[in-house]
Scaffold this motif. Structure first.
Motif, PDB file in Angstrom:
ATOM      1  N   ILE A   1      -6.684  -1.214  -6.335  1.00 34.91           N
ATOM      2  CA  ILE A   1      -7.507  -2.277  -5.417  1.00 34.91           C
ATOM      3  C   ILE A   1      -8.053  -1.150  -4.277  1.00 34.91           C
ATOM      4  CG2 ILE A   1      -7.495  -4.095  -3.558  1.00 34.91           C
ATOM      5  CD1 ILE A   1      -4.875  -4.943  -4.679  1.00 34.91           C
ATOM      6  N   LEU A   2      -9.427  -1.007  -4.591  1.00 37.64           N
ATOM      7  CA  LEU A   2     -10.040   0.082  -3.581  1.00 37.64           C
ATOM      8  C   LEU A   2     -10.459  -0.741  -2.111  1.00 37.64           C
ATOM      9  CD1 LEU A   2     -11.387   2.772  -3.392  1.00 37.64           C
ATOM     10  CD2 LEU A   2     -13.573   1.610  -4.365  1.00 37.64           C
ATOM     11  N   ILE A   3      -9.940  -0.081  -1.245  1.00 31.45           N
ATOM     12  CA  ILE A   3     -10.260  -0.747   0.311  1.00 31.45           C
ATOM     13  C   ILE A   3     -11.585   0.127   0.710  1.00 31.45           C
ATOM     14  CG2 ILE A   3      -9.551  -1.365   2.494  1.00 31.45           C
ATOM     15  CD1 ILE A   3      -6.507  -1.007   1.044  1.00 31.45           C
ATOM     16  N   MET A   4     -12.450  -0.734   0.844  1.00 34.77           N
ATOM     17  CA  MET A   4     -13.617  -0.124   1.736  1.00 34.77           C
ATOM     18  C   MET A   4     -14.019  -1.191   3.130  1.00 34.77           C
ATOM     19  SD  MET A   4     -15.882   0.556  -1.692  1.00 34.77           S
ATOM     20  CE  MET A   4     -15.367  -1.021  -2.407  1.00 34.77           C
TER      21      MET A   4
ATOM     22  N   VAL B   1      -2.629  -8.996   1.103  1.00 29.79           N
ATOM     23  CA  VAL B   1      -3.215  -8.092   0.086  1.00 29.79           C
ATOM     24  C   VAL B   1      -3.487  -6.989   0.896  1.00 29.79           C
ATOM     25  CG1 VAL B   1      -4.773  -7.848  -1.648  1.00 29.79           C
ATOM     26  CG2 VAL B   1      -4.053 -10.056  -1.281  1.00 29.79           C
ATOM     27  N   ASN B   2      -2.820  -5.718   0.802  1.00 25.95           N
ATOM     28  CA  ASN B   2      -3.330  -4.521   1.397  1.00 25.95           C
ATOM     29  C   ASN B   2      -4.151  -3.777   0.019  1.00 25.95           C
ATOM     30  OD1 ASN B   2      -2.443  -4.514   3.903  1.00 25.95           O
ATOM     31  ND2 ASN B   2      -0.298  -3.754   3.358  1.00 25.95           N
TER      32      ASN B   2
ATOM     33  N   ALA C   1       9.920  -3.539  -1.143  1.00 24.20           N
ATOM     34  CA  ALA C   1       8.700  -4.185  -0.902  1.00 24.20           C
ATOM     35  C   ALA C   1       7.799  -3.277  -1.588  1.00 24.20           C
ATOM     36  CB  ALA C   1       8.243  -4.328   0.576  1.00 24.20           C
ATOM     37  N   ASP C   2       6.807  -3.975  -2.078  1.00 27.19           N
ATOM     38  CA  ASP C   2       5.970  -3.237  -2.949  1.00 27.19           C
ATOM     39  C   ASP C   2       4.924  -2.277  -2.186  1.00 27.19           C
ATOM     40  OD1 ASP C   2       3.899  -3.005  -5.444  1.00 27.19           O
ATOM     41  OD2 ASP C   2       2.420  -3.721  -4.152  1.00 27.19           O
ATOM     42  N   THR C   3       4.801  -1.079  -2.834  1.00 27.71           N
ATOM     43  CA  THR C   3       4.016  -0.044  -2.118  1.00 27.71           C
ATOM     44  C   THR C   3       3.081   0.527  -3.199  1.00 27.71           C
ATOM     45  OG1 THR C   3       5.765   1.762  -2.998  1.00 27.71           O
ATOM     46  CG2 THR C   3       5.932   1.053  -0.667  1.00 27.71           C
TER      47      THR C   3
ATOM     48  N   ALA D   1       0.877  -1.085  -0.105  1.00 22.03           N
ATOM     49  CA  ALA D   1      -0.032   0.073  -0.192  1.00 22.03           C
ATOM     50  C   ALA D   1       0.710   1.257  -0.169  1.00 22.03           C
ATOM     51  CB  ALA D   1      -0.675   0.099   1.362  1.00 22.03           C
ATOM     52  N   PRO D   2       0.511   2.383  -0.733  1.00 25.74           N
ATOM     53  CA  PRO D   2       1.307   3.548  -0.671  1.00 25.74           C
ATOM     54  C   PRO D   2       1.780   4.253   0.620  1.00 25.74           C
ATOM     55  CG  PRO D   2      -0.335   3.739  -2.306  1.00 25.74           C
ATOM     56  CD  PRO D   2      -0.768   2.345  -1.649  1.00 25.74           C
ATOM     57  N   GLU D   3       0.793   3.884   1.648  1.00 25.10           N
ATOM     58  CA  GLU D   3       0.892   4.460   3.189  1.00 25.10           C
ATOM     59  C   GLU D   3       1.758   3.711   3.879  1.00 25.10           C
ATOM     60  OE1 GLU D   3      -3.508   3.220   3.115  1.00 25.10           O
ATOM     61  OE2 GLU D   3      -1.822   3.744   1.595  1.00 25.10           O
ATOM     62  N   VAL D   4       1.951   2.469   3.436  1.00 24.74           N
ATOM     63  CA  VAL D   4       2.726   1.526   4.315  1.00 24.74           C
ATOM     64  C   VAL D   4       4.306   1.346   3.838  1.00 24.74           C
ATOM     65  CG1 VAL D   4       2.847  -0.810   5.217  1.00 24.74           C
ATOM     66  CG2 VAL D   4       0.759   0.229   4.847  1.00 24.74           C
TER      67      VAL D   4
END
Length: 556
Positions: A501-504, A464-465, A314-316, A294-297
């Motif tokens: 990936i939209l997190i709701m 999965v973030n 690591a992926d961001t 995730a961009p914020e992690v």
């Protein structure tokens, strides 16, 4: 754990309307059902205490006016003394079932005989054939009564909600009772839940009907999708209805057996499949490949146990790199009640799209019908752990620290998947693959070396973030939430972010999410084909498989 299929041993005989005494002598005592295993959008109303006509008449009048259905349990005493009331129930077209009353010295055969007598009278005098039994009070030999229910091939009914409590006998209005029956987080009734109300208990003749009215208004009507600011489809089928026990039993298309027997499932669905493959030696290689970030992690926030070099690799992006152009993914976290989740299901159904639901399993087993319904509509299921404990948190000094020990976290993630398996392990999507995935979304999106290793060794395939969290649980307005959703799925030029990936969230705190998603999807539907901002919705499980590698910069 017992099965919540509709009928215990002797089910075929029971459906034919017969409760024989020919079940094996070794039949196990029947277990009480708090709900019936169904995906039907319904709540089951049941009633007892039929001795007083005035409150009974009030209830029947209200049920007729609102087109409500229910089951009234009849005891031998009521057959002898209150036949006029029973005839009144039938004149309103309501259903009946067997009310079993404890006796001081009753044994199994005595209770079998009592069930048979009531059943015979209901058939002969009222044209009702029922195999549902409720034990009407405590006392007596409860195990003998449960065994009698099993031996007669009947189904033992309890309740998920008992409306009547002894301390409320002299209450004058629902306002005195409702807050003590429903806690803060019980915002609605459950799908397939059995509600029980004793009609003759309250001193006030109108209170039973008034309670039923308030429960319908506050905990049933709110389950349907009714947006405030947008026009809705005239085909809105989101509302729940009420049923009798027999009504639900007849709707076989919605039935299932709970829990699913893991021994009947293929090896790749078993909890231990894919476990114990990660060592210290190969961990980072697997983490880079199987972690969608995730961009914020990153290096400062929500990562523990990694070197700066490891964190930098690591992926961001939080993007699925093999997704086709203009494809995004809708995901929902946590758990909730029917009023929050059912609205999301309707919006997805309305727009002919599907999502990935990451489930906190701690409380999910209180309402397995709802999880089953999510999967039955073509959505896939992943884990959000059992207790929603983050792998790491930030202390007062800004330092990341673990929340649980390695063994505690290992037990948490390992316990989640079997609970999901028990409800939807046998279900498959239209594509033929299982609805239950081995995807896991970590609570708060935080990751640690220890926790990630535990997740992979528990058999989960990907952590999965996502490319953006809506933080919809704190949305200040509908407009702002829709704006956040748009920014996650579109770039600065308005083009679709490929693989976003939209997190709701599906909890009651994210009350604006269904309508905001409806607005987003409606706007998308109205765009012409070929528009750079028009997106398609896919399922994560269709892409995060077959060795998908998030560490690769590009995929063919």
């Amino acid at each position: 754990m017992h099965k919540y299929s509709f009928f215990q041993r002797g089910a075929v005989i029971a459906m034919a309307g017969l409760c024989f005494l020919t079940a094996p002598a070794s039949a196990q005592p029947a277990q009480p059902h708090r709900f019936l295993a169904t995906t039907e959008k319904t709540v089951i109303l049941t009633f007892g205490g039929l001795s007083r006509q005035a409150p009974l008449q009030n209830i029947l009048n209200y049920m007729q006016a609102e087109k409500l259905r229910g089951t009234f349990f009849v005891t031998e005493r009521e057959l002898q003394r209150n036949r006029a009331n029973l005839q009144l129930i039938r004149s309103f077209g309501q259903d009946m079932a067997i009310g079993l009353v404890p006796t001081k010295e009753g044994g199994v055969q005595d209770y079998c005989a009592q069930i048979q007598r009531i059943r015979k009278a209901l058939q002969a005098d009222f044209g009702v054939s029922s195999n549902f039994v409720r034990i009407m009070s405590g006392g007596g030999n409860q195990e003998a009564m449960q065994e009698a229910v099993a031996k007669t091939g009947c189904t033992l009914i309890s309740q998920g909600l008992n409306v009547v409590q002894s301390k409320h006998k002299d209450a004058q209005s629902p306002a005195e009772v409702m807050p003590q029956i429903f806690g803060k987080w019980t915002t609605s009734l459950n799908r397939g839940e059995i509600v029980y109300l004793r009609t003759d208990f309250y001193t006030h003749d109108n209170l039973a009907a008034d309670m039923l009215r308030e429960i319908k208004k506050q905990k049933l009507d709110n389950i349907g999708y009714a947006p405030q600011d947008t026009a809705d489809s005239p085909d809105n089928d989101s509302a729940y209805h009420t049923s009798s026990l027999a009504d639900v039993a007849k709707n076989k298309a919605e039935h299932y057996t709970y829990p699913v027997n893991p021994d009947d499932l293929p090896i790749e669905m078993q909890p231990e499949y894919g476990a114990n493959q990660i060592t210290d030696k190969n961990f980072m290689q697997e983490f880079y490949r199987r972690y969608i970030g995730a961009p914020e992690v990153g290096a400062i926030d929500r990562m523990l146990g990694f070197s700066r070099t490891e964190m930098a690799r690591a992926d961001t992006t939080g993007l699925v790199k093999t997704a086709p152009p203009q494809t995004v993914f809708l995901t929902f976290d946590d758990w909730g009640n029917d009023d929050s989740i059912n609205k999301i299901l309707y919006v997805l159904r309305k727009h002919h799209v599907h999502g990935t639901f990451f489930i906190i399993t701690r409380n999910m087993l209180n309402n397995p019908n709802l999880l089953r319904a999510i999967a039955s509509e073509g959505n896939e299921i992943g884990s959000h752990t059992n207790n929603h404990v983050a792998m790491t948190v930030q202390d007062k000094r800004g330092k990341q620290i673990p929340v649980e020990s390695e063994e505690e976290y290992k037990a948490d993630v390992e316990s989640s998947y079997p609970k999901l398996l028990a409800v939807v392990g046998d279900m498959r999507l239209d594509s033929g693959r299982p609805a239950l995935t081995r995807l896991l979304r970590p609570p708060t999106l935080a990751v640690s070396r220890m926790g990630a290793k535990a997740i992979f060794n528990a058999g989960y395939t990907y952590i999965v973030n996502g490319s953006g969290s809506t933080e919809d649980y704190g949305a200040v307005s509908m407009q702002s939430l829709v704006g956040i959703m748009n920014k996650i799925v579109h770039d600065e030029k308005g083009n679709v972010r490929r693989g976003a990936i939209l997190i709701m969230h599906m909890s009651a705190t994210a009350k604006r999410t269904p309508e905001a998603l409806d607005i987003l999807l409606t706007a998308n539907d109205n765009l012409p084909e070929g528009h750079p901002g028009k997106f398609k919705v896919a399922l994560l499980g269709d892409y995060l498989q077959d060795g998908y590698d998030q560490s690769k910069e590009q995929h063919k």
